[in-house]
Design a protein around this motif. Structure first.
Motif, short mmCIF file in Angstrom:
data_model
loop_
_atom_site.label_atom_id
_atom_site.label_comp_id
_atom_site.label_asym_id
_atom_site.label_seq_id
_atom_site.Cartn_x
_atom_site.Cartn_y
_atom_site.Cartn_z
N ARG A 46 4.08 3.48 7.63
CA ARG A 46 5.02 4.59 7.82
C ARG A 46 5.94 4.69 6.63
NH1 ARG A 46 6.61 7.02 13.02
NH2 ARG A 46 4.81 6.48 14.28
N GLY A 47 6.18 5.91 6.15
CA GLY A 47 7.15 6.12 5.09
C GLY A 47 8.27 6.98 5.64
N ARG A 48 9.12 7.49 4.75
CA ARG A 48 10.27 8.28 5.22
C ARG A 48 9.83 9.58 5.87
NH1 ARG A 48 13.77 9.49 0.43
NH2 ARG A 48 11.80 9.12 -0.63
N LEU A 88 -8.44 4.13 0.54
CA LEU A 88 -7.81 3.12 1.40
C LEU A 88 -7.58 1.84 0.61
CD1 LEU A 88 -6.97 2.37 4.35
CD2 LEU A 88 -9.27 1.42 4.60
N CYS A 89 -6.30 1.41 0.57
CA CYS A 89 -5.97 0.14 -0.12
C CYS A 89 -5.75 -0.95 0.92
CB CYS A 89 -4.70 0.31 -0.94
SG CYS A 89 -4.86 1.53 -2.24
N ASP A 103 2.30 6.16 -5.21
CA ASP A 103 3.60 6.82 -5.06
C ASP A 103 4.03 7.58 -6.32
OD1 ASP A 103 5.93 7.78 -4.16
OD2 ASP A 103 6.79 5.86 -3.54
N1 LIG Z 1 -3.69 4.52 0.27
C1 LIG Z 1 -3.18 3.65 1.16
N2 LIG Z 1 -3.95 2.69 1.69
C2 LIG Z 1 -3.44 1.81 2.60
N3 LIG Z 1 -2.18 1.82 3.05
C3 LIG Z 1 -1.36 2.77 2.56
C4 LIG Z 1 -1.81 3.75 1.60
N4 LIG Z 1 -0.77 4.57 1.30
C5 LIG Z 1 0.25 4.13 2.03
N5 LIG Z 1 -0.08 3.05 2.79
C6 LIG Z 1 0.78 2.30 3.72
O1 LIG Z 1 1.61 3.20 4.38
C7 LIG Z 1 3.00 2.91 4.13
C8 LIG Z 1 3.77 4.21 4.03
O2 LIG Z 1 3.37 4.89 2.87
P1 LIG Z 1 4.12 6.17 2.32
O3 LIG Z 1 3.49 6.53 1.02
O4 LIG Z 1 4.17 7.21 3.39
O5 LIG Z 1 5.60 5.72 2.17
P2 LIG Z 1 6.30 4.71 1.16
O6 LIG Z 1 5.92 5.08 -0.23
O7 LIG Z 1 6.04 3.29 1.60
O8 LIG Z 1 7.82 5.00 1.45
P3 LIG Z 1 8.65 6.34 1.15
O9 LIG Z 1 8.18 7.35 2.11
O10 LIG Z 1 10.04 5.91 1.40
O11 LIG Z 1 8.38 6.69 -0.29
C9 LIG Z 1 2.99 2.07 2.86
O12 LIG Z 1 4.09 1.22 2.80
C10 LIG Z 1 1.67 1.32 2.97
O13 LIG Z 1 1.84 0.16 3.77
#
Ligand SMILES: Nc1ncnc2c1ncn2[C@@H]1O[C@H](COP(=O)(O)OP(=O)(O)OP(=O)(O)O)[C@@H](O)[C@H]1O
Length: 272
Positions: A17-19, A90-91, A153
């Motif tokens: 989850r992100g913001r 997918l990472c 990001d």
């Molecule tokens: N391509 C990916 N593969 C696997 N997990 C991912 C991937 N992208 C994001 N995630 C997971 O999802 C979480 C949320 O990602 P997201 O990019 O929405 O937000 P963030 O960059 O962590 O935070 P913010 O929204 O504050 O910038 C990440 O912390 C990560 O654990």
């Protein structure tokens, strides 16, 4: 969720989850391969705010940079009334930040493997006229095969023109990693990413950042002083070649600071 998205992918468990959104694992109904689906809730973003710019910038820049072995790959975007959905490579769930917290400092050879791939991603971006502006361990993920590093990001990234020498503006970044010229409020160029990658390399080797303080103001003051130290307690076993590369990446004088390509040609990198 859009019809096309539902037709192409089966959405599985939440993985982060992100913001502004939630990230799910999803499976292609055609190939059976797994992907990451980032679903951004548009109601959480106000119209013309900086946040909405970041969210729209990211897929655009990822499309422009893909494919590259060390940049997280974007496959498609789908928009409906409430969400913007982005299908990404997918990472692994562990990013570099998590790995440093869990496993402690890296050896020189482990650090070299990671930073070489990060510098290759930065060099690719810079050659295409893009500056990332938020290089930090949280934005460095590992691919599912664990040995490949992926830069993620790109919400703070921007275009710049190398030919015209046009500079970039705006205080963007994360305190420990941000270059002194950004903190000073000056116009800056793509070498801010090399500074941040230098901070990442230092943290991998030492376990703490090169410029720190108790408050954001203290951190910024330390960055502005740019007084790079290698405490003997930690650095006695680190090679002089590694320290030499750190000095060249964490050089306050931008004109003398290495570019990503120069860093990739440094003996500490090539000796690996
Ligand atoms: N391509 C990916 N593969 C696997 N997990 C991912 C991937 N992208 C994001 N995630 C997971 O999802 C979480 C949320 O990602 P997201 O990019 O929405 O937000 P963030 O960059 O962590 O935070 P913010 O929204 O504050 O910038 C990440 O912390 C990560 O654990």
């Amino acid at each position: 969720m859009t019809e096309a998205l539902k037709r192409e992918y089966q959405v599985c468990e939440e993985i982060g989850r992100g913001r502004f959104g939630t990230v799910f694992r999803c499976i292609s109904r055609i190939s059976g391969d797994s992907f990451a689906l980032k679903s951004i809730d548009k109601s959480l973003i106000s119209g013309d705010s900086l946040d909405s710019q970041c969210i729209l910038t990211e897929p655009k820049i990822l499309q422009f940079l893909s494919p590259h072995p060390h940049v997280v790959q974007i496959f498609s975007t789908h928009e409906d009334d409430s969400h913007l959905h982005i299908v990404l490579e997918l990472c692994s769930s562990q990013d570099l930040y998590r790995r440093i917290i869990d496993n402690g400092v890296f050896s020189e050879s482990e650090s070299r493997v990671v930073i070489t791939q990060v510098l290759q991603a930065i060099s690719h971006m810079h050659n295409l006229g893009i500056v990332h502006r938020d290089i930090k361990p949280d934005n460095i993920m590992f691919s599912s095969d664990e040995n490949l590093v992926k830069l993620t990001d790109f919400g703070s990234a921007d275009f710049f023109s190398k030919e015209s020498g046009e500079l970039v503006r705006g205080v963007v970044g994360t305190p420990y990693y941000v270059a002194p010229e950004v903190v000073a409020g000056l116009d800056y160029n793509e070498k801010v990413d090399v500074w941040s990658a230098g901070v990442v390399l230092y943290i991998m080797l030492a376990g703490f950042p090169p410029f720190y303080g108790d408050t954001v103001t203290d951190i910024f003051e330390a960055v502005l002083r740019g007084n790079l130290r290698f405490p003997t307690r930690v650095f006695k076993s680190v090679s002089s070649m590694a320290k030499d590369l750190l000095r060249r990446m964490l050089c306050k004088d931008v004109s003398r600071r290495f570019s990503a390509d120069q860093a990739l040609r440094h003996a500490w990198i090539t000796s690996g």
